[in-house]
Design an enzyme around this catalytic site. Sequence first.
Site, short mmCIF file in Angstrom:
data_model
loop_
_atom_site.label_atom_id
_atom_site.label_comp_id
_atom_site.label_asym_id
_atom_site.label_seq_id
_atom_site.Cartn_x
_atom_site.Cartn_y
_atom_site.Cartn_z
N TYR A 33 35.98 45.76 36.52
CA TYR A 33 35.36 46.92 36.22
C TYR A 33 34.74 47.05 34.69
CZ TYR A 33 38.90 48.57 32.77
OH TYR A 33 39.76 48.92 31.68
N ARG A 52 29.59 40.83 30.48
CA ARG A 52 30.94 40.39 30.56
C ARG A 52 31.59 40.59 32.14
NH1 ARG A 52 34.68 44.26 26.94
NH2 ARG A 52 33.70 45.63 28.48
N ARG A 100 45.90 41.83 54.80
CA ARG A 100 46.63 41.56 53.55
C ARG A 100 47.00 40.11 53.32
NH1 ARG A 100 51.55 41.67 51.25
NH2 ARG A 100 51.73 42.44 49.04
N LYS A 148 38.32 41.62 32.62
CA LYS A 148 38.52 43.08 32.74
C LYS A 148 39.01 43.44 34.07
CE LYS A 148 36.03 47.13 30.85
NZ LYS A 148 37.05 47.58 29.93
N1 PLP Z 1 40.54 46.16 24.84
C1 PLP Z 1 41.15 46.80 25.96
C2 PLP Z 1 42.45 46.16 26.50
C3 PLP Z 1 40.18 47.45 26.71
O1 PLP Z 1 40.83 48.27 27.79
C4 PLP Z 1 38.90 47.80 26.20
C5 PLP Z 1 38.14 49.06 26.80
O2 PLP Z 1 38.39 49.47 27.73
C6 PLP Z 1 38.30 47.50 24.97
C7 PLP Z 1 39.22 46.35 24.38
C8 PLP Z 1 37.17 47.63 24.33
O3 PLP Z 1 36.32 46.82 24.83
P1 PLP Z 1 34.72 47.63 25.06
O4 PLP Z 1 34.22 47.71 23.55
O5 PLP Z 1 33.68 46.57 25.80
O6 PLP Z 1 34.70 48.80 25.63
#
Ligand code: PLP
Length: 285
Positions: A33, A52, A100, A148
Amino acid sequence: MTRTVYVNGEYLAEDQATVSIFDRGFLMGDAVYEVCAVLEGRLVDTPGHFARLRRSMTALSMPETLDNDELLHVHQELVRRNALREGLVYLQLSRGVADRDFAYPGSETPPTLVLFTQAKAVIDSPLAHRGAHVITQPDLRWGRRDIKTVQLLYPSMAKMAARAAGADDAWLVENGLVTEGSSSNAFIVTRDGRLVTRELSSDILHGITRAAVLRLARDVGLVIEERAFTPEEACMAQEAFMTSATSMVTAVVSIDGQALGDGRPGAVAARLRTLYIEESLRQAE
Ligand code: PLP
């Protein structure tokens, strides 16, 4: 007002939008996401977030989705259709719908792409005004925090532990060192004015806001140290703050009940917040 959301090429009323129960995002947490901030009806730093997203997809061998121009168009169209002035656009891409199985389905399985808007006070955030109280919690997440993914249960647990302790958020600690916040990157300002944040690795998410804030800090001549720090060093710091797309730069005023500096949002955090908001307003599209 009923929100308009985006699901696999269609703009739908939120109560008409559905995703299969066989979606791997739902069954396996097999989804990535991004969250882009919206200021004055425009999107902040989409190139960073889209880059990213591609890195997360590559790390998980996910099939291709819309290109960056198409993604930007969908973001802007959702902002427009929902008349969103300030808040965020959330994007989620899962590996799609399949029986699944722990093994990934074949590349012929189309991914599921979902986007929606959410209103939020970003610039005039109450938390940024008063500063956040954080507690430390053990970092029990998986080892690929640079990807992410939607596997956010442990960060949710850490956030709830913070709430239960009367705090706003948690900073996560592994091997005696702060990794990052539950949903943000963590910074401290030492008593001699150096800005310290953990170096990039698979231990933390490579925050898009983190990168922008470090660049702005360098531009104004701050000395930067990208290294890990302990909770003890953080408690002794002059200031601390966290960064994320929608919290931007938010001062931390106490850690584990210990006030930092004079217990109010610090000057470095305030300056970097202002610089980041100004730059975002200039560059948003
Ligand atoms: N670290 C974590 C674990 C996060 O979930 C997030 C944002 O959701 C960030 C850092 C900050 O990332 P960004 O500046 O790209 O939103």
